[in-house]
Each structure stands twice: as structure tokens, then as C-alpha cells.
Design a protein around this motif. Structure first.
Motif, short mmCIF file in Angstrom:
data_model
loop_
_atom_site.label_atom_id
_atom_site.label_comp_id
_atom_site.label_asym_id
_atom_site.label_seq_id
_atom_site.Cartn_x
_atom_site.Cartn_y
_atom_site.Cartn_z
N MET A 1 4.41 12.97 -3.32
CA MET A 1 4.76 11.83 -4.43
C MET A 1 4.83 12.70 -5.95
N ARG A 2 5.37 12.35 -6.68
CA ARG A 2 5.77 13.01 -8.10
C ARG A 2 5.48 11.75 -8.83
N THR A 3 4.71 12.04 -10.11
CA THR A 3 4.40 11.37 -11.01
C THR A 3 5.06 11.47 -12.51
N ASN A 4 5.70 10.61 -13.02
CA ASN A 4 6.41 10.84 -14.39
C ASN A 4 5.61 9.75 -15.39
N VAL A 5 4.75 10.40 -16.20
CA VAL A 5 4.09 9.28 -17.08
C VAL A 5 5.09 8.91 -18.23
N VAL A 6 5.09 7.76 -18.49
CA VAL A 6 6.03 7.00 -19.56
C VAL A 6 5.63 7.36 -20.68
#
Length: 158
Positions: free
Chosen positions: A137-142
Motif C-alpha cells: 500500500m502507499r498512502t498519500n495524505v490529502v
């Protein structure tokens, strides 16, 4: 089922996307149609599924949902059982507000809202880290929403 839209039907869709609570009388006036014709056209678009539902657009921050992230998910296996298991899980998670199966580098793209980073971490631990079908998984915080819940422009109006 696709439906070729006339100019008046496109105008109806645009008006309804701006304000789904508009009365039939106001909608008819806005689109220069009779109330009966307007009602029939809207009803027809509902029946064929062009208009899927009517909804309120809610500001997550006003509900205390101050954390938003876009998560890219890769599956370990792409068999039907693994895909269905993840889809079923994501459909049950209230934190997941959008879920797309995609091509390219990742198999799924989800949008998650939570009260804070701690709640997000808990969501990840309970639902995704423990899922045997998920490889990575890869998370990009908005940081900030620029455009959200934008109306669709009906074909022929580009």
C-alpha cells in the motif's frame, strides 16, 4: 444502457447537479420546458439509470473527519477470491468513501476519511495490514481539496 441526450436533457442534468432539491416547476422554468415534459424527461433518465440517486454533499471537516488520504493498494494475488474478499472488506468500511479498481501500478485506489491520524492508523491495522491478499500500500495524505463532487458535463457540451 446508453441514451443519446438532447440539449434540454443535458440542461436538466446540469441544473439537477447544481441543486437536486430544485422543484419541478423551477427546473422546467430554468430549462424552458413545460412542467409535464420536464417531469417526464427526468423520470426517463431515472428509469434508465442516467440519474442514479439524489444525495447531499457533506463537508467531512464539519463532521470531525479532519484526516483524508488516498491509498494505493496492490494485491498479492489477482484471483477472483482475493479480489472479492478485498472488495467486500472495503465496501463494509465506513472510512472508505471512494474505491476504484484500476490499471497501472496499483490494483485499487481508495479514498479514506477519519477523525485524525490515529484513527487512520487504526483503520489500516484492523483492515488492511492484516489482510493476507494485500501485498503493498502507499498512502498519500490529502493536504487540501481543490475540486470535489464536480458535476459531470453531459456529452455534447465540451
Amino acid at each position: 444502457c446508453q441514451m443519446a441526450l438532447e440539449q434540454k436533457e443535458r440542461a436538466l442534468l446540469n441544473a439537477l447537479q447544481k441543486d437536486a432539491r430544485i422543484s419541478n416547476a423551477q427546473l422546467a422554468e430554468t430549462t424552458s420546458m413545460s412542467e409535464t415534459s420536464c417531469w417526464r424527461k427526468v423520470r426517463s433518465m431515472e428509469q434508465v439509470g442516467i440519474i442514479q440517486r439524489y444525495a447531499a454533499i457533506v463537508d467531512p471537516k464539519k463532521l470531525g473527519l479532519n484526516f483524508e488520504a488516498v491509498v494505493q493498494i496492490n494485491l498479492d494475488r489477482h484471483n477472483e477470491a482475493a479480489v472479492e474478499a478485498l472488495v467486500d472488506l472495503l465496501l463494509r468500511c465506513d472510512e472508505v468513501i471512494d474505491c476504484l479498481a484500476t490499471t497501472g501500478d496499483f490494483d485499487f485506489l481508495i479514498r479514506v476519511v477519519c477523525p485524525d491520524i490515529e484513527a487512520y492508523n487504526s483503520f489500516m491495522e484492523q483492515h488492511l495490514f492484516s489482510n493476507r491478499g494485500v501485498r503493498s500500500m502507499r498512502t498519500n495524505v490529502v493536504l487540501k481539496r481543490i475540486k470535489s463532487a464536480a458535476p459531470l458535463v453531459a456529452a455534447g457540451e465540451f
